[in-house]
Motif scaffolding. Structure first.
Motif, short mmCIF file in Angstrom:
data_model
loop_
_atom_site.label_atom_id
_atom_site.label_comp_id
_atom_site.label_asym_id
_atom_site.label_seq_id
_atom_site.Cartn_x
_atom_site.Cartn_y
_atom_site.Cartn_z
N LEU A 40 38.17 -2.61 42.94
CA LEU A 40 38.23 -2.24 41.54
C LEU A 40 39.42 -2.98 40.93
O LEU A 40 40.54 -2.89 41.42
CB LEU A 40 38.42 -0.73 41.39
N ASN A 41 39.18 -3.74 39.87
CA ASN A 41 40.22 -4.56 39.25
C ASN A 41 40.97 -3.74 38.19
O ASN A 41 40.56 -3.68 37.04
CB ASN A 41 39.60 -5.81 38.63
N LEU A 42 42.05 -3.10 38.59
CA LEU A 42 42.82 -2.26 37.68
C LEU A 42 43.84 -3.06 36.86
O LEU A 42 44.53 -2.49 36.02
CB LEU A 42 43.53 -1.15 38.47
N SER A 43 43.95 -4.34 37.08
CA SER A 43 44.91 -5.15 36.32
C SER A 43 44.25 -5.99 35.23
O SER A 43 44.89 -6.82 34.62
CB SER A 43 45.69 -6.06 37.28
N SER A 44 43.00 -5.74 34.96
CA SER A 44 42.26 -6.52 33.98
C SER A 44 42.49 -6.03 32.57
O SER A 44 42.69 -4.84 32.32
CB SER A 44 40.77 -6.44 34.29
N ASN A 45 42.44 -6.95 31.61
CA ASN A 45 42.48 -6.60 30.19
C ASN A 45 41.08 -6.47 29.62
O ASN A 45 40.90 -6.26 28.44
CB ASN A 45 43.24 -7.68 29.40
N ASP A 46 40.08 -6.58 30.47
CA ASP A 46 38.68 -6.56 30.02
C ASP A 46 38.11 -5.14 30.06
O ASP A 46 37.11 -4.88 30.70
CB ASP A 46 37.86 -7.50 30.90
N TYR A 47 38.75 -4.22 29.37
CA TYR A 47 38.34 -2.82 29.41
C TYR A 47 36.99 -2.57 28.76
O TYR A 47 36.36 -1.55 29.00
CB TYR A 47 39.40 -1.91 28.80
N LEU A 48 36.51 -3.51 27.96
CA LEU A 48 35.18 -3.37 27.36
C LEU A 48 34.10 -4.07 28.18
O LEU A 48 32.92 -3.97 27.88
CB LEU A 48 35.17 -3.93 25.92
N GLY A 49 34.50 -4.81 29.20
CA GLY A 49 33.54 -5.51 30.04
C GLY A 49 32.86 -6.69 29.36
O GLY A 49 31.80 -7.13 29.78
N LEU A 50 33.48 -7.24 28.32
CA LEU A 50 32.85 -8.33 27.56
C LEU A 50 32.75 -9.63 28.36
O LEU A 50 31.83 -10.41 28.14
CB LEU A 50 33.63 -8.58 26.27
N SER A 51 33.67 -9.85 29.28
CA SER A 51 33.64 -11.11 30.03
C SER A 51 32.47 -11.21 30.99
O SER A 51 32.14 -12.29 31.46
CB SER A 51 34.95 -11.30 30.80
N THR A 52 31.82 -10.09 31.29
CA THR A 52 30.68 -10.10 32.21
C THR A 52 29.42 -9.48 31.59
O THR A 52 28.46 -9.23 32.30
CB THR A 52 31.02 -9.35 33.51
N ASP A 53 29.42 -9.27 30.29
CA ASP A 53 28.27 -8.70 29.61
C ASP A 53 27.12 -9.71 29.64
O ASP A 53 27.21 -10.80 29.06
CB ASP A 53 28.64 -8.34 28.17
N GLU A 54 26.03 -9.35 30.32
CA GLU A 54 24.92 -10.29 30.53
C GLU A 54 24.31 -10.78 29.21
O GLU A 54 24.03 -11.97 29.05
CB GLU A 54 23.83 -9.64 31.39
N GLU A 55 24.10 -9.88 28.27
CA GLU A 55 23.50 -10.28 26.99
C GLU A 55 24.41 -11.25 26.24
O GLU A 55 23.95 -12.27 25.72
CB GLU A 55 23.22 -9.04 26.13
N LEU A 56 25.68 -10.94 26.21
CA LEU A 56 26.64 -11.81 25.54
C LEU A 56 26.73 -13.17 26.23
O LEU A 56 26.74 -14.22 25.57
CB LEU A 56 28.01 -11.14 25.49
N LEU A 57 26.77 -13.16 27.56
CA LEU A 57 26.84 -14.41 28.31
C LEU A 57 25.59 -15.26 28.10
O LEU A 57 25.68 -16.48 27.92
CB LEU A 57 27.05 -14.14 29.80
N THR A 58 24.45 -14.61 28.13
CA THR A 58 23.19 -15.34 27.94
C THR A 58 23.16 -15.99 26.57
O THR A 58 22.79 -17.16 26.43
CB THR A 58 21.98 -14.39 28.11
N GLU A 59 23.58 -15.23 25.57
CA GLU A 59 23.62 -15.78 24.22
C GLU A 59 24.62 -16.93 24.13
O GLU A 59 24.35 -17.96 23.53
CB GLU A 59 23.98 -14.68 23.23
#
Length: 106
Positions: A40-59
Motif C-alpha cells: 500500500l503506497n502511503l506516501s503518494s499524493n494521488d489520493y484521488l487515484g487520477l494517475s491510474t484511472d482507466e477512463e482518464l488514461l484511455t482518453e
C-alpha cells in the motif's frame, strides 16, 4: 575535500541515514509492487487515484491501456519517498552510458 565528502557519506551510511532510490515494478491504483510483493503506497499524493484511472488514461492516450503503459502519468510523489519507476533507471543508465559516466540523475 573529496576525503571529507567520503567520510561524511560513510557516517550517513553508518547511521542509516544514507538515502537511495528504490524501484517499483508496477503500480495498481494505491498499490506498488516491489520484488513481486504488493505494498500500500502511503506516501503518494494521488489520493484521488487520477494517475491510474482507466477512463482518464484511455482518453489521454486515445487507446486502450496496454502492459507497456502500466506506469501511468507519474509516481505522484518524490522518487525518494514512494519509489522510483524502472523507466527512470533505464533512462538514467542510458544517458550514463552515452556520456561515459558512472551515474546520472534526472
Amino acid at each position: 575535500m573529496v576525503e571529507k565528502l567520503i567520510e561524511r557519506l560513510s557516517k550517513l551510511k553508518e547511521k542509516g541515514n544514507f538515502r537511495k532510490l528504490n524501484y517499483y515494478e508496477k503500480k495498481e491504483g494505491k498499490y506498488i509492487f516491489i520484488d513481486g510483493e504488493k505494498y500500500l503506497n502511503l506516501s503518494s499524493n494521488d489520493y484521488l487515484g487520477l494517475s491510474t484511472d482507466e477512463e482518464l488514461l484511455t482518453e489521454f492516450y486515445n487507446f486502450e491501456r496496454s502492459d507497456s503503459n502500466r506506469y501511468g502519468f507519474s509516481t505522484v510523489s518524490s522518487r525518494l519517498l514512494s519509489g522510483n519507476s524502472i523507466l527512470y533507471k533505464e533512462l538514467e543508465d542510458g544517458i550514463s552510458s552515452f556520456l561515459g559516466k558512472d551515474k546520472t540523475i534526472i
